[in-house]
Structure formats: structure tokens, C-alpha cells
Design a protein around this motif. Structure first.
Motif, PDB file in Angstrom:
ATOM      1  N   SER A   2      16.745 -30.466 -19.339  1.00 48.53           N
ATOM      2  CA  SER A   2      17.222 -30.889 -18.027  1.00 48.53           C
ATOM      3  C   SER A   2      18.691 -31.278 -18.121  1.00 48.53           C
ATOM      4  O   SER A   2      19.186 -31.736 -19.143  1.00 48.53           O
ATOM      5  N   MET A   3      19.351 -31.046 -16.997  1.00 48.33           N
ATOM      6  CA  MET A   3      20.797 -31.186 -16.966  1.00 48.33           C
ATOM      7  C   MET A   3      21.175 -32.594 -16.541  1.00 48.33           C
ATOM      8  O   MET A   3      20.396 -33.320 -15.938  1.00 48.33           O
TER       9      MET A   3
ATOM     10  N   TRP B 120      17.144 -31.772 -12.955  1.00 43.11           N
ATOM     11  CA  TRP B 120      17.290 -30.332 -12.707  1.00 43.11           C
ATOM     12  C   TRP B 120      17.170 -29.584 -14.010  1.00 43.11           C
ATOM     13  O   TRP B 120      17.749 -29.977 -15.013  1.00 43.11           O
ATOM     14  N   ASN B 121      16.412 -28.508 -13.965  1.00 41.06           N
ATOM     15  CA  ASN B 121      16.210 -27.712 -15.150  1.00 41.06           C
ATOM     16  C   ASN B 121      16.241 -26.231 -14.749  1.00 41.06           C
ATOM     17  O   ASN B 121      15.963 -25.893 -13.600  1.00 41.06           O
ATOM     18  N   ARG B 122      16.580 -25.398 -15.712  1.00 46.31           N
ATOM     19  CA  ARG B 122      16.671 -23.959 -15.409  1.00 46.31           C
ATOM     20  C   ARG B 122      15.288 -23.316 -15.338  1.00 46.31           C
ATOM     21  O   ARG B 122      14.416 -23.629 -16.140  1.00 46.31           O
ATOM     22  N   ILE B 123      15.147 -22.407 -14.391  1.00 43.44           N
ATOM     23  CA  ILE B 123      13.924 -21.624 -14.262  1.00 43.44           C
ATOM     24  C   ILE B 123      14.177 -20.277 -14.929  1.00 43.44           C
ATOM     25  O   ILE B 123      15.096 -19.560 -14.547  1.00 43.44           O
ATOM     26  N   GLU B 124      13.385 -19.993 -15.942  1.00 37.74           N
ATOM     27  CA  GLU B 124      13.505 -18.699 -16.621  1.00 37.74           C
ATOM     28  C   GLU B 124      12.409 -17.819 -16.037  1.00 37.74           C
ATOM     29  O   GLU B 124      11.241 -18.112 -16.192  1.00 37.74           O
ATOM     30  N   SER B 161      10.229 -23.214 -17.863  1.00 41.24           N
ATOM     31  CA  SER B 161      11.423 -24.004 -18.137  1.00 41.24           C
ATOM     32  C   SER B 161      11.216 -24.628 -19.503  1.00 41.24           C
ATOM     33  O   SER B 161      10.117 -24.567 -20.063  1.00 41.24           O
ATOM     34  N   VAL B 162      12.269 -25.245 -20.024  1.00 41.18           N
ATOM     35  CA  VAL B 162      12.177 -25.869 -21.342  1.00 41.18           C
ATOM     36  C   VAL B 162      12.598 -27.328 -21.242  1.00 41.18           C
ATOM     37  O   VAL B 162      13.655 -27.641 -20.695  1.00 41.18           O
TER      38      VAL B 162
END
Lengths: 270, 217
Positions: A2-3, B120-124, B161-162
């Protein structure tokens, strides 16, 4: 992973954004709905809205403000100020808050955090801790209440542990010594809190520059909150984020503004 | 087309309603099983603990209705706990069976630096034609589903996501989407996902109407 989160904070009284120094000397800083929309379009990751009114009428008006902000806002909204009961928390969620920050009432009765966690979930339950360095030993922190007028003598780090055990899923940690000063976050406070508590820590109080934010994140904060620098248009969320990316942090960047930003600050009333 | 919002609790109902309203769609709250089963589009906005979520569904008789509508492929959007409730069970509430629509179990998000996983995290997402596409979305959770071939075998397309280790960000099959993240709080990414889901729901609803009958009844 997470960012890093940037969280603009709106202190709201009587339907207007206000801002002071060390919680005092409040001045007008604009319309909360316009501010909220502008910050989302700049790339804010969450928004925090603190009701700083001190009257029952003010509480009612804060609920209206939450509803108006929710109508335009597509990112998480934390609301705090005057939450004394589970019903207060439920009213805020019904008005459109996603998380509720509890401060003084939880000090008096930590079980309130448990009630909110059990009913609404840990992801809704934020403990807001206002901490000041103690006069006797400036390396220690004590909890302050009533805008810093009252020093409780309670150890802020011990309180953080207790609050997490009671149900808090996140800690909003404000340094009373740094609030509104622009001198940077209190890094020792953040280090101590992040070591003591397993939940995310939001750093608050004293931000002026992206370097201040970077230092807070390195000290263990998961998110950084700021008010004055955004309200006074000293910078934008987007500018801060691109600086933090240069400093090596992983941020969510928005490509283009989604909405026209607020063109200027409202004039200050005398 | 109205969207039926299963209103078994209060958390995030206002945010979901507001997100739909910004897209010009009215969210009609309901806890009626027949409505849940046959409505054009249903949102399950779950927040809270697994046991409390299942108890709320079962108290209103919604569990069976929800399971049926998903198996029939009716447009459904499950959010956060809503995704977990579709699994078989959860570490969070041992002994409480889930709806079992997804042939996996909900487990703690071990390995994450801090829990709850907020942010917020990236969706792969490998698929480009799916409703859930690549981007960044907002999460707020402590438990998760782990990627498993059993999901694909059951026809689900999985986006991950990770956070410490890979976990299921969302699954989709036809017009059914279940997301661990919160589309209603994910700014333009979430708005675009909800928009695509509504378009698919409208298309499906139009087909049902032209056929003159509701299928699978």
C-alpha cells in the motif's frame, strides 16, 4: 504494497473551514465542500474533517457538513470532534463518514472504542491522540485535551497501546507542540507510537514541507495529515506527492485534475 | 434502473449511495429476500465482522437469495466484507459458515506490515476486457482471500494486490463483481468500475426485458 497516504484535514466550525495555531486563534479557510472536491482532484488519498465547534448547535451543523461533503467526495472520509457515544458514531456514518475519530470521550471510557469496533468494525474506529511533551521530561509525551488547555498527565504512548487493545484500528497522532507551527512533525512521538502500536499511524501537527512528511514516514507513520499548507495554497497535494515520489516514496498519482480546483482562498474575516 | 442496496448495517451505506448518486443512479435500500433475488442490480456493502455480517444476512433470509442470484449470474456488486461473506468461512469467526459461492476460505492478511491494511494499493489484473481493470484502489481490511486455482476453476476471473503477500483484490464472473477494496471510496478508479458494472447490469436487464420473462425462475 500500500502506498503512502496524504490526508488534508478540514477543521470545521459553523459550516466553514477554520485553522489556528496550537488549536487556538481560529481563522476562516474556506468552504468545506469546495475544499473537499479540490483536494480529491489534486490526488488526496483520504480526507479528515474535524468538528471544532463546541456547542450542540454546532454538532448538528457538522452533520450537515458531513453529508454535503460526502455527496461530492469519492475518497474515504474520517470525521472527529465531539464523538461521545456509539450513537454519535452511528449518526456520523449515516451522514457519510467512513471512519470516526474518538478523542476525549475514549480517554474517559476506553470501552467506547470497543463498542464502536464491535458494532461498526475496526476499520471505522480511529483514536485521535493529542500529545504534548511533558514539562518535567521533554522526552516524554502526555495526552492533552480541551484544545491543549488541560494536560492530563496520562502517558500518550501507554494510552495508544490501551486504545488499540480497546478496539482502535488506526491512530491519528497530533503533536500539540507542533500544530500549526510549520516546524515539522514531532518525529520522536511518531517513532514511539509506531513501535508501541501495530496499527497504522497518521502523523499530524507541524507539516510545512514534503521533507517534513518524508521524515514522518521514515519515523514510522503510514500517512501524513496536513491542513494549513493546503488551505493557504502554499502547495497542492499533487505537488507534495510528486516531491515525495522524488524522495523515494510510493504514491498514488492522479494524471489530470478531475474537477476545476478552487481558484483562491476565501478572504479572512477580521 | 434502480440499484438495490442490501441495508443490513449502516457502515459505508452512505458512501455507496453517494457514489451511485454521483452517477445518476438511485440506491434503494432493502432487506427483502425476494427483491434481493430478482432486482436488476444488487450491492452488498458489507462492513464489520464476518459473523455479524452472516447473522445480518441470515436474519433477513438474504443469504439464500443472494447465493441464488449470484449463481444465476444476476448483476451483483459485493464490497469488502461482502466479498468475504461469499467464501466458505473466515478465520475471523471460526464456526460461522459463509455463503460458499467462492470455493475458498477467508484468512488473516498475515505478512502485512501493519493491520488493518488501510490505504491505496495497486490492482494487478491480467484481463483487459474485464470489469475490474488495473489501477489503484482503496482498501480497509484485516482479512482476505488468497489467490487460488479453485477460483478460476469455478469460472471466476481474479485480480490481485500485494500487501506482504498476494491477496485477492477482486473476483468477477459475468455481471457479478466482488471486491476486497472499496470502489465507492476509490475516486475515479472506483467510479469507472461502478460505471462499467452498471452498464453491464443495464444491458443484462434489457435482454431480460426483451425476452419477456425473467430467466432462471
Amino acid at each position: 504494497m500500500s502506498m503512502t497516504r496524504i490526508i488534508p484535514c478540514l477543521d470545521v466550525r459553523d459550516g466553514r473551514v477554520v485553522k489556528g495555531i496550537k488549536f487556538q486563534g481560529l481563522r476562516d479557510a474556506g468552504d468545506p465542500v469546495e475544499r473537499a472536491a479540490a483536494y480529491e482532484s489534486q490526488g488526496a488519498d483520504e480526507l479528515c474533517l474535524l468538528d471544532v465547534s463546541a456547542t450542540p448547535e454546532g454538532r448538528g451543523s457538522a452533520l450537515e457538513t458531513v453529508a454535503k461533503v460526502r455527496a461530492v467526495l469519492g475518497i474515504p472520509l474520517t470525521v472527529g470532534g465531539g464523538v461521545r457515544t456509539l450513537q454519535d458514531a452511528e449518526r456520523l456514518l449515516c451522514a457519510g463518514a467512513d471512519k470516526v475519530a474518538v478523542n476525549t470521550a475514549a480517554l474517559a471510557r476506553p470501552g467506547l472504542l470497543t463498542e464502536i469496533r464491535d458494532q461498526l468494525g475496526a476499520q471505522c474506529t480511529i483514536v485521535a491522540i493529542d500529545a504534548a511533551r511533558t514539562a518535567a521530561d521533554p522526552s516524554r509525551f502526555e495526552v492533552v485535551v480541551r484544545g491543549g488547555r488541560d494536560r492530563t498527565g496520562k502517558d500518550a504512548i501507554e494510552w495508544a497501546k490501551e486504545a488499540v487493545e480497546a478496539g482502535a484500528g488506526e491512530i491519528l497522532a497530533t503533536s500539540w507542540d507542533r500544530d500549526g507551527t510549520g516546524e515539522g512533525y514531532d518525529l520522536a512521538l511518531l517513532e514511539a507510537l509506531s513501535q508501541a502500536a501495530p496499527v497504522p499511524i497518521i502523523a499530524s501537527g507541524g507539516a510545512k514541507t514534503p521533507e517534513h512528511m518524508a521524515a514522518a514516514l521514515r519515523a514510522g507513520a503510514s500517512a501524513v495529515l496536513a491542513a494549513s499548507i493546503f488551505h493557504d495554497a502554499e502547495t497542492t497535494v499533487a505537488a507534495v506527492k510528486s516531491d515525495l515520489v522524488r524522495l523515494g516514496f510510493d504514491m498514488r498519482l492522479v494524471s489530470a485534475p478531475m474537477l476545476p480546483s478552487v481558484s483562491e482562498n476565501s478572504p479572512l474575516p477580521s | 434502473m434502480d440499484v438495490t442496496l442490501l441495508s443490513t448495517g449502516i457502515a459505508n451505506v452512505a458512501s455507496v449511495s453517494a457514489a451511485l448518486a454521483r452517477l445518476g443512479v438511485r440506491a434503494a435500500p432493502s432487506v427483502d429476500p425476494e427483491t434481493c433475488r430478482t432486482a436488476d442490480a444488487v450491492v452488498l456493502p458489507g462492513v464489520g465482522s464476518f459473523a455479524a455480517g452472516m447473522a445480518a444476512l441470515n436474519r433477513h433470509g438474504l443469504g439464500t437469495a443472494l447465493k441464488a442470484r449470484i449463481e444465476e449470474g444476476r448483476p451483483t456488486l459485493a464490497i469488502c466484507l461482502g466479498l468475504q461473506l461469499l467464501s466458505e468461512s473466515s478465520d475471523e469467526s471460526a464456526g460461522t459458515p459463509g455463503l460458499g459461492v467462492l470455493p475458498v476460505q477467508t484468512v488473516r492478511l498475515d505478512g502485512a506490515p501493519r493491520l488493518p491494511h488501510f490505504g491505496w494499493n495497486r490492482i494487478e489484473s491480467a484481463a483487459t476486457e474485464g470489469l475490474v481493470q488495473g489501477g489503484s484502489a482503496y482498501f480497509a481490511h484485516t482479512y482476505c482471500l488468497r489467490p487460488s486455482g479453485r477460483l478460476e476453476e469455478a469460472g471466476w476471473r481474479v485480480a490481485t494486490s500485494v500487501e506482504g503477500a498476494p491477496f485477492v483484490a477482486a473476483v468477477e464472473r459475468g455481471a457479478v463483481v466482488a471486491a476486497q477494496f472499496h470502489p465507492e471510496l476509490s475516486s475515479t478508479y472506483g467510479r469507472d468500475l461502478i460505471t462499467r458494472w452498471l452498464e453491464r447490469a443495464r444491458a443484462q436487464s434489457a435482454v431480460d426485458t426483451t425476452q419477456g420473462a425473467t430467466p432462471c425462475r
